[in-house]
Write an enzyme that holds these catalytic residues in place. Structure first.
Site, PDB file in Angstrom:
ATOM      1  N   CYS A  14       0.825  -1.205   0.000  1.00  0.00           N
ATOM      2  CA  CYS A  14       0.000   0.000   0.000  1.00  0.00           C
ATOM      3  C   CYS A  14       0.866   1.265   0.000  1.00  0.00           C
ATOM      4  O   CYS A  14       0.465   2.302  -0.531  1.00  0.00           O
ATOM      5  CB  CYS A  14      -0.942   0.001   1.193  1.00  0.00           C
ATOM      6  SG  CYS A  14      -0.102  -0.258   2.778  1.00  0.00           S
ATOM      7  N   HIS A 119      -1.782   0.466   6.723  1.00  0.00           N
ATOM      8  CA  HIS A 119      -2.332   0.872   5.427  1.00  0.00           C
ATOM      9  C   HIS A 119      -2.084   2.353   5.182  1.00  0.00           C
ATOM     10  O   HIS A 119      -2.228   3.190   6.079  1.00  0.00           O
ATOM     11  CB  HIS A 119      -3.843   0.581   5.367  1.00  0.00           C
ATOM     12  CG  HIS A 119      -4.447   0.906   4.040  1.00  0.00           C
ATOM     13  ND1 HIS A 119      -4.110   0.257   2.883  1.00  0.00           N
ATOM     14  CD2 HIS A 119      -5.378   1.845   3.683  1.00  0.00           C
ATOM     15  CE1 HIS A 119      -4.793   0.726   1.868  1.00  0.00           C
ATOM     16  NE2 HIS A 119      -5.573   1.717   2.329  1.00  0.00           N
ATOM     17  N   ASN A 134      -7.500   5.764  -2.743  1.00  0.00           N
ATOM     18  CA  ASN A 134      -7.265   4.586  -1.898  1.00  0.00           C
ATOM     19  C   ASN A 134      -7.116   3.343  -2.779  1.00  0.00           C
ATOM     20  O   ASN A 134      -7.961   3.067  -3.635  1.00  0.00           O
ATOM     21  CB  ASN A 134      -8.432   4.432  -0.922  1.00  0.00           C
ATOM     22  CG  ASN A 134      -8.160   3.388   0.146  1.00  0.00           C
ATOM     23  OD1 ASN A 134      -7.167   2.654   0.087  1.00  0.00           O
ATOM     24  ND2 ASN A 134      -9.045   3.324   1.133  1.00  0.00           N
TER      25      ASN A 134
END
Length: 398
Positions: A14, A119, A134
């Protein structure tokens, strides 16, 4: 929307997705970030070694795993900050004194980086619009200026740490395009986890040969087998048709004769299949003639009344085709049936009364043929029978 660079989540990378979405291009890979993480680990180890390398603190430090990265693909905020230094970008905590303006007017900033546990995600302004980039979403999510402040507050309540990005971001095609044409998003992107849960039952049912609605799915193998069966059935039908055609050609004459025979039987012609009794037909014919003679000779009620009123009792007046004048003999005019005996349908009551008054003048064959023609409706001519012209029988010189 397709011009916006967006990477979907792969493993635990991520941080890589967050940086590339911020820069709007595939500028960093996992290997690049891992190299930055090892450099940070070496720098920290060198700092700790400045003291006593035999100290308990140093020994404990070198036994611990790296805090900047791990085997799953996680990278720390230090790695992300070092990677952003390459592009002369800085990260400021959202609650710091340097970021007070961002708290009041977040829409005036360029981008935000958010972290929750392991994350990372990017919120960036592209053109004149804000987008949530995202990597857990199926695509970019449009955020209005009025909703941006509320969205950041919501992320803080969920436990995210927010960082303000300061500096000049690299130019990109999406930024130039959206400055000219703003995006209108009608369908919001979905979470990849929700999409995976929706596809998992479908894939499970597909492996068992059934759809989510309970109906059995048809595989490519089933379609192939059905196509082969159809082709073989068509080939058998073609061969059967060819054999039938050859059989019909060989038996053409016999088949045609059988068809004609069946057609004649279906017509139901009584003159073909039924036998006629000559004596029975003679009796019926004689009875028919007798009835006709009685009807012809008997005067109607109107004629009787007319004769009684005028005082005439002349038998000739009862003849329907005679005219009586004073001082002239009674003459009988020929009927249309007698003047034109060749005309179809010329057999009338008067002709049938005059024909064959005596049965002795008729041959057996003539009587049989007349009876057959009368049974067929009396529509054929009776002018000749077996080549012999039939003449009406005159009785008593009349």
């Amino acid at each position: 929307m397709d011009a916006i660079f967006h990477e979907r989540q792969e493993g635990s990378l991520c941080a890589q997705h967050c940086l590339n979405s911020l820069l709007q291009g595939p500028y960093f890979s996992a290997v690049d970030l891992a190299d930055i993480g090892r450099d940070l680990d070496e720098a920290e180890r060198a700092t700790m070694a400045e003291g006593d390398i035999n100290s308990p603190e140093y020994l404990r430090f070198i036994q611990q795993p790296s805090s900047n990265m791990d085997d799953s693909g996680y990278f720390s905020i230090q790695v992300i900050g070092r990677a952003m230094k390459v592009w002369s970008l800085d990260l400021l905590p959202f609650g710091s004194t340097e970021a007070v303006e961002a708290n009041i007017h977040p829409e005036r900033e360029k981008a935000f980086i958010c972290n929750f546990k392991d994350h990372w995600l990017t919120i960036r302004k592209i053109g004149r619009q804000w987008f949530n980039l995202n990597s857990l979403l199926t695509g970019p999510e449009l955020i209005s200026d009025t909703y941006l402040a509320m969205f950041l507050i919501q992320l803080q309540k969920e436990g995210y740490s927010l960082f303000v990005v300061r500096g000049t971001l690299p130019d990109n095609e999406a930024d130039q395009l959206l400055n000219l044409i703003p995006v209108i998003q009608t369908i919001k992107p979905r979470l990849l986890s929700d999409l995976a849960q929706q596809q998992t039952p479908a894939s499970t049912s597909t492996s068992t040969g059934e759809s989510s609605s309970g109906k059995r799915l048809v595989s490519l193998e089933d379609l192939h087998n059905a196509l082969q069966a159809s082709q073989s059935s068509e080939a058998r039908g073609t061969a059967r048709g060819e054999r039938l055609c050859s059989t019909l050609k060989s038996d053409n004459s016999q088949g045609l004769a059988d068809a004609m025979k069946l057609s004649m039987q279906g017509m139901g012609d009584p003159s073909v299949d039924e036998k006629v009794d000559p004596e029975d037909l003679r009796r019926k014919r004689q009875a028919f003639f007798d009835r006709q003679q009685n009807q012809e000779t008997r005067p109607s009620q109107g004629q009787v009344d007319s004769l009684q009123g005028e005082g005439h009792n002349t038998p000739a007046a009862t003849h329907p085709h005679s005219q009586v004048q004073a001082g002239q003999p009674v003459l009988s005019e020929p009927t249309p049936e007698e003047t034109n005996p060749q005309e179809p349908g010329a057999i009338g009551h008067s002709l049938e009364t005059k024909l064959f008054a005596n049965d002795d003048q008729m041959t057996e064959e003539a009587m049989l043929e007349i009876a057959i023609q009368m049974s067929l409706g009396g529509t054929q001519k009776l002018s000749s029978v077996s080549g012999t012209e039939l003449q009406p029988q005159h009785g008593n010189g009349s």
